[in-house]
Design a protein around this motif. Structure first.
Motif, mmCIF file in Angstrom:
data_model
loop_
_atom_site.group_PDB
_atom_site.id
_atom_site.type_symbol
_atom_site.label_atom_id
_atom_site.label_comp_id
_atom_site.label_asym_id
_atom_site.label_seq_id
_atom_site.Cartn_x
_atom_site.Cartn_y
_atom_site.Cartn_z
ATOM 1 N N ASP A 262 45.049 24.387 -104.874
ATOM 2 C CA ASP A 262 43.960 25.277 -104.468
ATOM 3 C C ASP A 262 42.736 24.410 -104.226
ATOM 4 O O ASP A 262 42.357 23.631 -105.086
ATOM 5 C CB ASP A 262 43.695 26.289 -105.605
ATOM 6 C CG ASP A 262 43.100 27.567 -105.063
ATOM 7 O OD1 ASP A 262 42.932 27.672 -103.839
ATOM 8 O OD2 ASP A 262 42.801 28.459 -105.884
ATOM 9 N N THR A 263 42.132 24.495 -103.037
ATOM 10 C CA THR A 263 40.943 23.694 -102.731
ATOM 11 C C THR A 263 39.816 24.647 -102.348
ATOM 12 O O THR A 263 40.033 25.863 -102.232
ATOM 13 C CB THR A 263 41.204 22.738 -101.553
ATOM 14 O OG1 THR A 263 41.244 23.518 -100.336
ATOM 15 C CG2 THR A 263 42.522 21.986 -101.710
ATOM 16 N N GLU A 264 38.623 24.080 -102.121
ATOM 17 C CA GLU A 264 37.478 24.909 -101.703
ATOM 18 C C GLU A 264 37.785 25.657 -100.414
ATOM 19 O O GLU A 264 37.306 26.751 -100.176
ATOM 20 C CB GLU A 264 36.268 24.016 -101.431
ATOM 21 C CG GLU A 264 35.608 23.501 -102.673
ATOM 22 C CD GLU A 264 34.531 22.468 -102.339
ATOM 23 O OE1 GLU A 264 34.350 22.141 -101.155
ATOM 24 O OE2 GLU A 264 33.879 22.017 -103.305
ATOM 25 N N LYS A 265 38.588 25.021 -99.547
ATOM 26 C CA LYS A 265 38.901 25.634 -98.242
ATOM 27 C C LYS A 265 40.060 26.617 -98.311
ATOM 28 O O LYS A 265 40.360 27.296 -97.332
ATOM 29 C CB LYS A 265 39.269 24.537 -97.248
ATOM 30 C CG LYS A 265 38.105 23.650 -96.858
ATOM 31 C CD LYS A 265 38.605 22.597 -95.886
ATOM 32 C CE LYS A 265 37.471 21.761 -95.338
ATOM 33 N NZ LYS A 265 37.989 20.672 -94.499
ATOM 34 N N GLY A 266 40.743 26.658 -99.430
ATOM 35 C CA GLY A 266 41.922 27.521 -99.548
ATOM 36 C C GLY A 266 43.108 26.699 -100.021
ATOM 37 O O GLY A 266 42.947 25.535 -100.400
ATOM 38 N N VAL A 267 44.265 27.297 -99.971
ATOM 39 C CA VAL A 267 45.468 26.605 -100.451
ATOM 40 C C VAL A 267 45.920 25.584 -99.409
ATOM 41 O O VAL A 267 46.006 25.906 -98.219
ATOM 42 C CB VAL A 267 46.584 27.630 -100.743
ATOM 43 C CG1 VAL A 267 47.864 26.920 -101.170
ATOM 44 C CG2 VAL A 267 46.131 28.602 -101.834
#
Ligand SMILES: [Zn+2]
Length: 284
Positions: A262-267
């Motif tokens: 999971d990242t700031e931009k989404g998965v």
């Protein structure tokens, strides 16, 4: 249980059609197109060996279509269904089960062959063919949008041979092999979840054709219900992150598998690897 990637060659499809509403300047960075806007896609199937059972998931385009049909798809690459199965020491007659994720021609075309009398018959004479009831009915009376992808000759001979098994909900088809149904791409697409050594490997089929399709809006133009795909992805990502699923891509020519983070931009993909390396390294 042992599992193997089965490469059956590559084919080309328009990049715009494969990435739906996403502008080319964005998807082209993740999955480059050629001068005709075509992207090259794998036709990567899977063989699951569990004791006496040899379970083949999908089987590519096959070799029975005529040139007129094939010229639109620019088949390329040296692997074939036959050579990839033979390289593992098996023949078509050893296959006990064929699981078809759905009945679009690039997933089930290898199911059928011509016999000496030029009749179309199942290519796997000893196998039971499994798919969802919803997908079978959907493909048997195709809507106009998907009609070109559902070929009568890929479907009718399976039924006529009596080798067909249909199921209509999430089902453990074999021990450790769960078939889950998704409806965004097409009705009742089967997405196999295979449990091996404490991990789950998901055969993504057209739910995520490639790793480049992981960002939320990167949904195929071919999907019949993109808003359902969005909902299914939301639910799936939660489950996949919670359980550290491994995704196996049928159409990604660059990447066979990845896990997720999971990242700031989404998965997004965490690490890319092949199924073989993964199993050899025994990271499972
Ligand atoms: Zn499809």
């Amino acid at each position: 249980m042992e599992i193997f990637a089965i490469e059956t060659g590559n084919f080309k499809l328009d990049g715009g059609a494969m990435f739906g509403v996403v502008p080319k300047v964005m998807w082209n960075k993740l999955y480059p197109a050629d001068e005709n806007n075509l992207c090259n896609w794998a036709l990567r199937c899977m063989l699951v060996v569990e004791g006496e059972r040899k379970i083949l998931i999908d089987n590519g385009i096959g070799d029975k279509q005529d040139e007129k049909f094939l010229k639109n798809y620019y088949l390329n690459g040296s692997d074939t269904l036959k050579s990839s199965i033979a390289n593992l020491g098996y023949s078509f007659d050893d296959i006990t089960d064929v699981v078809l994720t759905h009945l679009h021609f690039d997933h089930c075309g290898g199911s059928i062959k011509y016999n000496e009398k030029m009749e179309l018959i199942p290519a796997f004479s000893n196998a039971t063919y499994h798919t969802s009831k919803q997908q079978w009915e959907w493909a048997s009376n195709p809507n106009r949008r998907e009609k070109a992808s559902f070929l009568y000759e890929n479907i009718a001979p399976i039924k006529e041979s009596g080798q067909l098994n249909l199921f209509d909900s999430d089902t453990e088809l074999f021990p450790g092999f769960v078939a889950k149904l998704f409806n965004g791409h097409t009705d009742g697409q089967v997405v196999p979840h295979i449990h091996i050594n404490g991990r789950t490997i998901v055969y993504c089929a057209d739910f995520f054709p490639s790793a480049a399709h992981l960002p939320m809006p990167y949904i195929c133009g071919y999907d019949t219900r993109p808003l359902i795909t969005l909902e299914e992805r939301k639910q799936f990502f939660k489950e996949a992150l919670d359980n550290d699923y491994i995704l196996f891509f049928e159409h990604d020519i660059f990447h066979e598998c990845c896990d997720l983070e999971d990242t700031e931009k989404g998965v997004r993909p965490k690490e890319f690897f092949t199924l073989r390396d993964f199993l050899i390294e025994d990271k499972v």
